[in-house]
Design a protein around this motif. Structure first.
Motif, mmCIF file in Angstrom:
data_model
loop_
_atom_site.group_PDB
_atom_site.id
_atom_site.type_symbol
_atom_site.label_atom_id
_atom_site.label_comp_id
_atom_site.label_asym_id
_atom_site.label_seq_id
_atom_site.Cartn_x
_atom_site.Cartn_y
_atom_site.Cartn_z
ATOM 1 N N THR A 1 32.785 -10.050 -49.757
ATOM 2 C CA THR A 1 34.253 -9.990 -49.859
ATOM 3 C C THR A 1 34.714 -9.275 -51.117
ATOM 4 O O THR A 1 35.913 -9.172 -51.373
ATOM 5 N N ASN A 2 33.779 -8.745 -51.873
ATOM 6 C CA ASN A 2 34.088 -8.273 -53.222
ATOM 7 C C ASN A 2 35.113 -7.154 -53.275
ATOM 8 O O ASN A 2 35.978 -7.127 -54.137
ATOM 9 N N ALA A 3 35.026 -6.219 -52.348
ATOM 10 C CA ALA A 3 35.858 -5.020 -52.457
ATOM 11 C C ALA A 3 37.273 -5.223 -51.940
ATOM 12 O O ALA A 3 38.160 -4.403 -52.204
ATOM 13 N N GLU A 4 37.505 -6.295 -51.224
ATOM 14 C CA GLU A 4 38.844 -6.493 -50.659
ATOM 15 C C GLU A 4 39.865 -6.774 -51.747
ATOM 16 O O GLU A 4 39.579 -7.448 -52.719
ATOM 17 N N LYS A 5 41.049 -6.239 -51.510
ATOM 18 C CA LYS A 5 42.159 -6.544 -52.418
ATOM 19 C C LYS A 5 42.816 -7.840 -51.958
ATOM 20 O O LYS A 5 43.096 -8.014 -50.777
ATOM 21 N N THR A 6 43.059 -8.705 -52.887
ATOM 22 C CA THR A 6 43.780 -9.934 -52.541
ATOM 23 C C THR A 6 44.803 -10.243 -53.622
ATOM 24 O O THR A 6 44.701 -9.760 -54.745
ATOM 25 N N ALA A 7 45.775 -11.055 -53.251
ATOM 26 C CA ALA A 7 46.755 -11.527 -54.229
ATOM 27 C C ALA A 7 46.055 -12.428 -55.247
ATOM 28 O O ALA A 7 44.984 -12.979 -54.974
ATOM 29 N N GLY A 8 46.652 -12.546 -56.416
ATOM 30 C CA GLY A 8 46.049 -13.347 -57.473
ATOM 31 C C GLY A 8 46.494 -14.799 -57.457
ATOM 32 O O GLY A 8 47.272 -15.223 -56.595
ATOM 33 N N TYR A 9 45.943 -15.580 -58.357
ATOM 34 C CA TYR A 9 46.408 -16.941 -58.627
ATOM 35 C C TYR A 9 46.365 -17.870 -57.417
ATOM 36 O O TYR A 9 47.234 -18.717 -57.231
ATOM 37 N N GLY A 10 45.368 -17.661 -56.551
ATOM 38 C CA GLY A 10 45.172 -18.601 -55.454
ATOM 39 C C GLY A 10 46.024 -18.340 -54.232
ATOM 40 O O GLY A 10 46.020 -19.135 -53.277
ATOM 41 N N LEU A 11 46.752 -17.215 -54.226
ATOM 42 C CA LEU A 11 47.604 -16.915 -53.070
ATOM 43 C C LEU A 11 46.885 -16.041 -52.052
ATOM 44 O O LEU A 11 47.503 -15.514 -51.134
ATOM 45 N N GLU B 1 40.741 -7.122 -56.935
ATOM 46 C CA GLU B 1 39.429 -7.074 -56.287
ATOM 47 C C GLU B 1 38.493 -8.045 -57.004
ATOM 48 O O GLU B 1 38.859 -8.650 -58.013
ATOM 49 N N GLY B 2 37.279 -8.159 -56.508
ATOM 50 C CA GLY B 2 36.292 -9.011 -57.139
ATOM 51 C C GLY B 2 35.741 -8.356 -58.398
ATOM 52 O O GLY B 2 36.497 -7.812 -59.210
ATOM 53 N N ALA B 3 34.414 -8.332 -58.527
ATOM 54 C CA ALA B 3 33.802 -7.810 -59.745
ATOM 55 C C ALA B 3 33.236 -6.414 -59.511
ATOM 56 O O ALA B 3 32.929 -6.024 -58.377
ATOM 57 N N HIS B 4 33.088 -5.686 -60.580
ATOM 58 C CA HIS B 4 32.403 -4.408 -60.496
ATOM 59 C C HIS B 4 31.010 -4.656 -59.906
ATOM 60 O O HIS B 4 30.342 -5.628 -60.267
ATOM 61 N N MET C 1 50.479 -15.377 -44.754
ATOM 62 C CA MET C 1 49.381 -14.908 -45.585
ATOM 63 C C MET C 1 48.468 -13.984 -44.790
ATOM 64 O O MET C 1 47.541 -14.419 -44.134
ATOM 65 N N LYS C 2 48.764 -12.698 -44.868
ATOM 66 C CA LYS C 2 47.941 -11.767 -44.101
ATOM 67 C C LYS C 2 47.234 -10.827 -45.069
ATOM 68 O O LYS C 2 47.604 -10.682 -46.229
ATOM 69 N N LYS C 3 46.231 -10.145 -44.511
ATOM 70 C CA LYS C 3 45.444 -9.260 -45.365
ATOM 71 C C LYS C 3 46.292 -8.110 -45.881
ATOM 72 O O LYS C 3 47.186 -7.621 -45.194
ATOM 73 N N GLU C 4 45.979 -7.682 -47.065
ATOM 74 C CA GLU C 4 46.662 -6.555 -47.678
ATOM 75 C C GLU C 4 46.050 -5.280 -47.118
ATOM 76 O O GLU C 4 44.861 -5.018 -47.274
ATOM 77 N N THR C 5 46.845 -4.499 -46.413
ATOM 78 C CA THR C 5 46.291 -3.256 -45.860
ATOM 79 C C THR C 5 46.867 -2.039 -46.580
ATOM 80 O O THR C 5 46.326 -0.946 -46.494
ATOM 81 N N ARG C 6 47.961 -2.226 -47.279
ATOM 82 C CA ARG C 6 48.538 -1.098 -48.006
ATOM 83 C C ARG C 6 47.694 -0.799 -49.245
ATOM 84 O O ARG C 6 46.921 -1.637 -49.712
ATOM 85 N N LEU C 7 47.888 0.372 -49.772
ATOM 86 C CA LEU C 7 47.257 0.682 -51.049
ATOM 87 C C LEU C 7 48.168 0.133 -52.117
ATOM 88 O O LEU C 7 49.256 0.643 -52.356
ATOM 89 N N THR C 8 47.734 -0.924 -52.732
ATOM 90 C CA THR C 8 48.610 -1.555 -53.702
ATOM 91 C C THR C 8 48.095 -1.339 -55.115
ATOM 92 O O THR C 8 46.893 -1.383 -55.378
ATOM 93 N N PHE C 9 49.028 -1.054 -55.995
ATOM 94 C CA PHE C 9 48.725 -0.868 -57.413
ATOM 95 C C PHE C 9 49.335 -2.022 -58.204
ATOM 96 O O PHE C 9 49.638 -1.890 -59.371
ATOM 97 N N ALA C 10 49.535 -3.150 -57.522
ATOM 98 C CA ALA C 10 50.323 -4.231 -58.132
ATOM 99 C C ALA C 10 49.683 -4.800 -59.391
ATOM 100 O O ALA C 10 50.370 -5.190 -60.327
#
Lengths: 351, 351, 351, 351
Positions: free
Chosen positions: D28-38, C15-18, C1-10
């Motif tokens: 932590t808001n702007a960071e991209k993370t995986a969904g659903y608790g991952l 992200e969190g909230a606006h 479980m590492k931080k996402e560094t790529r630009l992902t469009f998954a």
């Protein structure tokens, strides 16, 4: 697993069917009929029930057994989040293995007296719900479940039933009566609640066959057809529609043809009254007054043991260290001599 | 609702019970037995089934009908979030009014050929589930449901069943066979799947009574007793335990006593084969090959109409503007003359 | 479980909230409010939604997520034996792990085109049910489930929605629209279905927050208050009422205050259109036309692999041995440079 | 619906989040993370919980609210026909609107003392089940539900919990502890049950966030990973997996980072003790001893009315014609001056 040779009063569903029912099944056996209750025998039985209840418009459904009937009925009338009020001793409260919860409904139990609820207790239960500012966090009572006679063989009087019915209608709750042994209520002189009364006061009730002398089968009555929009769908979803629907239809048609239903019950009530009086004469106390075909004496364990090789009843509950409540049921097949013999055997024990 | 006077082949559950079954019910009627399947007749029937399946340890349960049996079985083996793989034509997919979903399970349907699934299709379905990185957002296949014979009257061969069983065991899925008409499969010469084969290859299957000549009743077999921890509890929760359990027990004991089960089915399969051959000789195509007691000719609507006052079948599906598939079922009560008469009537129509 | 560094469009919920939403949560944080959605922020958001839909009487509920909203809504409108018609690709058909079946409902799936159902297919499905003489053995369609935009990002036109609504009303079925990404539909120029249109044509729909820039939360709208007798009860029974109801209320109040909702969606739709046009210019085919914030190119696996250390999308489905459909989602936090960079990277690959 | 201007002690979830939690959400808001608790925040929070419980192998899940957590947990551990033993005052018994029954489980209620069950009562309940010869007609107890602290704010001692745990293991029942306010138990000096104790003695428990200062969220712990085969599936089927799983993950990671969890609770327990002592000094009796952040004085209605324009609590239950039990909750946002002011106001009333 050996044959029962003792005279047992353990329950009223230990033999097969009343001989007239069996004969009728044989007479009609070769005829072709439509399946799933659409046959003429089922329809004839429905007509007889409608006539007996004086509700020409009633919806009538046949099911194979009591737990199934209760579960389907409660699901048909309630939304999943609604609960059903019942006595703590009610069959749906304690003996249906979660069948009501399987339909997502909570059974809201109230204390009872000899198996009976009061209109006042029901009214207070609904009132408490409505007065709770957060009542959408609790289960909404949507129905009241009674049994007539109760699990203790006792009866609601017409006055009691009218009071409960009035509370239910005021509170927009359905009233449903489990009549697994309804014939025994209808046939006894103490009873003043008729089928038309039930049809007038309840939203649904069932007329039991299994415990009265049928091979299987219960007849559910929904007097007001406006309340029967959904039953057949939920009945099928529960797996509770019988392919050979005639099996139950033929039996109820026979039970209701010439008063067989009342005749069986009348005899059994009389024998139960005889047994009850005899037991009291011997000095045994009763858990509840004997009103139908079940008698609940409190017996010393020693007395029960002394006759156990010849006569048995069904264990009901422990009373104290040396006494138990035993249930004696009379069935269509119980000979009067068995009652006499049981009393004689106990008389000898009492010495 | 009038009496059926035509010779109808609409289904195989339109008459009562085979006369020998009815006789046996009468012979045993007066005996007292324990309730809920604990009687000696039910135990005797269980022993006969264990012997026929060569699984002395198998758990055997009796239930009143097929939809009920399917729903209880699936609930007993699966957790609520698991689904059951079935043919799009499977009884649980289309004809049980949501009974499987009532237990919270999705029916995962696959395309079929004449009612049958292939091992390969099942394997791919499970593979797709496992390869989906987000498979915890989809329904986990936990069981495969087959019917033998299928809803089209067709049969799985031993080889096909072995292949499906192997896929299920590899994937830790249960295999369950709906045998509502199993006797018809067992009795036909085309069949090479025996009861011991079913017991060896499946985790559960039921032997149908209702469609074979019983008043009601199905016998569910769980060959491996280690898989039967839960059935009796969920059976009661579904309202699917019969108080007078002997009713089904006596019938199965009789069906299995001297080969009555095979005898009934053998005769019906033979009549169906005769009807099928006759229809093909008249030039009618069949929707599926006739392997058991059901025949599915594609009839011009005009032909069906021309004989409709004397002979009817059951509408199955529309084929095109002027043709329909009709189902003709042979039951224990169908006389051979009825088959001859139906063919003769169609021969006249074909002119 | 590492931080996402790529630009992902998954996906569009990574992200969190606006930032404006987060700011508003902080501003209101210290105020005391009533729980369970009875606070003034929730009420304010409800009022804004009623105004935007031009339905001053509408019932509006806030829930935490989409699967939950679908499951509660379907349970609120349907009886347990009723099913819901959906596209085979519908979220409730494939991605809710049996949540609809948990409420006892079958999902009745129909084929789709780019995620869409037609009024004609729905009409035929209901017709087949009604014409089936044994339809009480099958599941009654009680509701139609659509998503706007669909799982493929495509849109129903006003004309299509009106036709579906008319079929539903003719057949006494409820129409429900899953609007997890509704903002993206509303904001695009291709769309001609407004919130008042939805309120006029549907019995319920939800306005999604999670996939639009909220921390969590969806707003369910039942335009006709006569249809909202039950929602709050079933919502609690599902465990779907949030104690700090303000959390969702504050967010929707902010989203709807000054058009933030439309603004976010408009930008994302525009970027998706830019990405889509760029991909087509590079010669890639699309699985479905790009109408909202999701783009579904069919990519050679080699191309995807070549950019995978810098840019990723979400795997959608395998197309053939060497190609896959990949989903690129634009979120409120996707910078325009990311879209440009992705296109540039693919351009280099295409060489 | 107007703003609350009074100082209300009605509950502990009336404000938003503790400021440190809100700050961390913003960081932590702007960071991209995986969904659903991952995501990595959820994983970090899980690690902190495992460390605090000294169970490196424990499964940890985040859910949005308490009713949801209870319903999913009970469904994960029980088969549908099994019931859960709880105090009559238990949250699942009275305040979850049928959420447990929605999963088909009966709540088997036992009498309580100040919200607590005894090991002896649980043992007797299981014994009665096992001794009932017909126990397959009743609901099998499969789990015990406790809350720590209870709904009355009272605590189980380590000795009591060990005794209950021993009964559960003897009877092969799961033990589950609802820790909606667990921090308040852990932080008080009267408590001798630590997180490692809970992990050792229970099969599952949850650490509450909503009532402690999170925007939403509860952390469910299953110490023995062998018991966690199913949770994630049933969690999704309940619609209880959050797409932006980080929302709860970030909050728990912050609560557990530097002891914020204990710090909040400690302060609130202290203020509750101060309030409780003050009330007793004024002569008010308490419904239950004050052990955590809730105080339950029995107040004359006149006294409550006299301060109602400035201070309010939550109505708990009516005591008699002129007295009610009122619940005063301390939250992370309750200033000490509010407690002082409330006491002062009552002192004036008492004169």
């Amino acid at each position: 697993m050996k044959k029962e040779t003792r005279l047992t009063f353990a329950s009223d569903y230990m033999e097969g069917a009343h001989p007239l029912i069996l004969r009728r099944l044989a007479e009609t056996n070769a005829e072709k009929t439509a399946g799933y209750g659409l046959d003429e025998y089922s329809e004839s039985a429905r007509e007889k029930i409608r006539a007996a209840c004086r509700t020409p418009e009633a919806a009538v459904f046949f099911l194979a057994g009591g737990t199934q009937t209760n579960a389907v009925m409660i699901d048909a009338f309630l939304r999943p989040w609604q609960g059903v009020i019942a006595a703590q001793s009610g069959h749906i409260s304690v003996h249906e293995a979660g069948a009501i919860e399987f339909g997502s409904h909570k059974v809201l139990t109230l204390p009872h007296r000899a198996g009976k609820l009061t209109a006042e207790a029901i009214r207070k239960c609904m009132e408490a719900y409505l007065q709770d500012a957060n009542h959408d966090h609790t289960v909404m009572p949507g129905m009241v479940y009674l049994s007539q006679p109760t699990e203790y063989g006792t009866l609601y009087s017409l006055k009691e039933l009218e009071a409960i019915s009035a509370v239910c209608r005021d509170a927009d709750m359905r009233l449903y009566v489990d009549g697994a042994r309804l014939a025994y209520a209808l046939a006894t002189t103490e009873n003043d609640v008729s089928l038309p009364d039930l049809a007038r006061l309840c939203d649904a009730f069932y007329i039991g066959g299994t415990k009265l002398g049928a091979l299987c089968g219960e007849a559910l009555v929904i007097p007001n057809p406006a309340l029967d929009r959904d039953f057949r769908y939920i009945q099928k979803q529960h797996g509770a529609r019988t392919a050979k629907g005639r099996l139950v239809g033929v039996q109820f048609a026979e039970l209701l043809r010439d008063g067989l239903y009342a005749e069986i019950a009348h005899r059994e009530d009389r024998l139960a009254a005889k047994l009850s009086a005899g037991l009291e004469a011997l000095g045994y106390a009763l858990l509840a007054p004997t009103q139908t075909n079940q008698v609940f004496p409190i017996l010393p364990d020693a007395d029960a043991a002394a006759i156990a090789d010849r006569y048995t009843g069904g264990f009901w509950q422990r009373e104290d260290e040396t006494h138990s409540v035993v249930r004696f049921c009379i069935s269509w097949a119980t000979p009067e001599e068995a009652v006499d013999g049981l009393l004689e055997a106990l008389r000898e024990v009492r010495g």
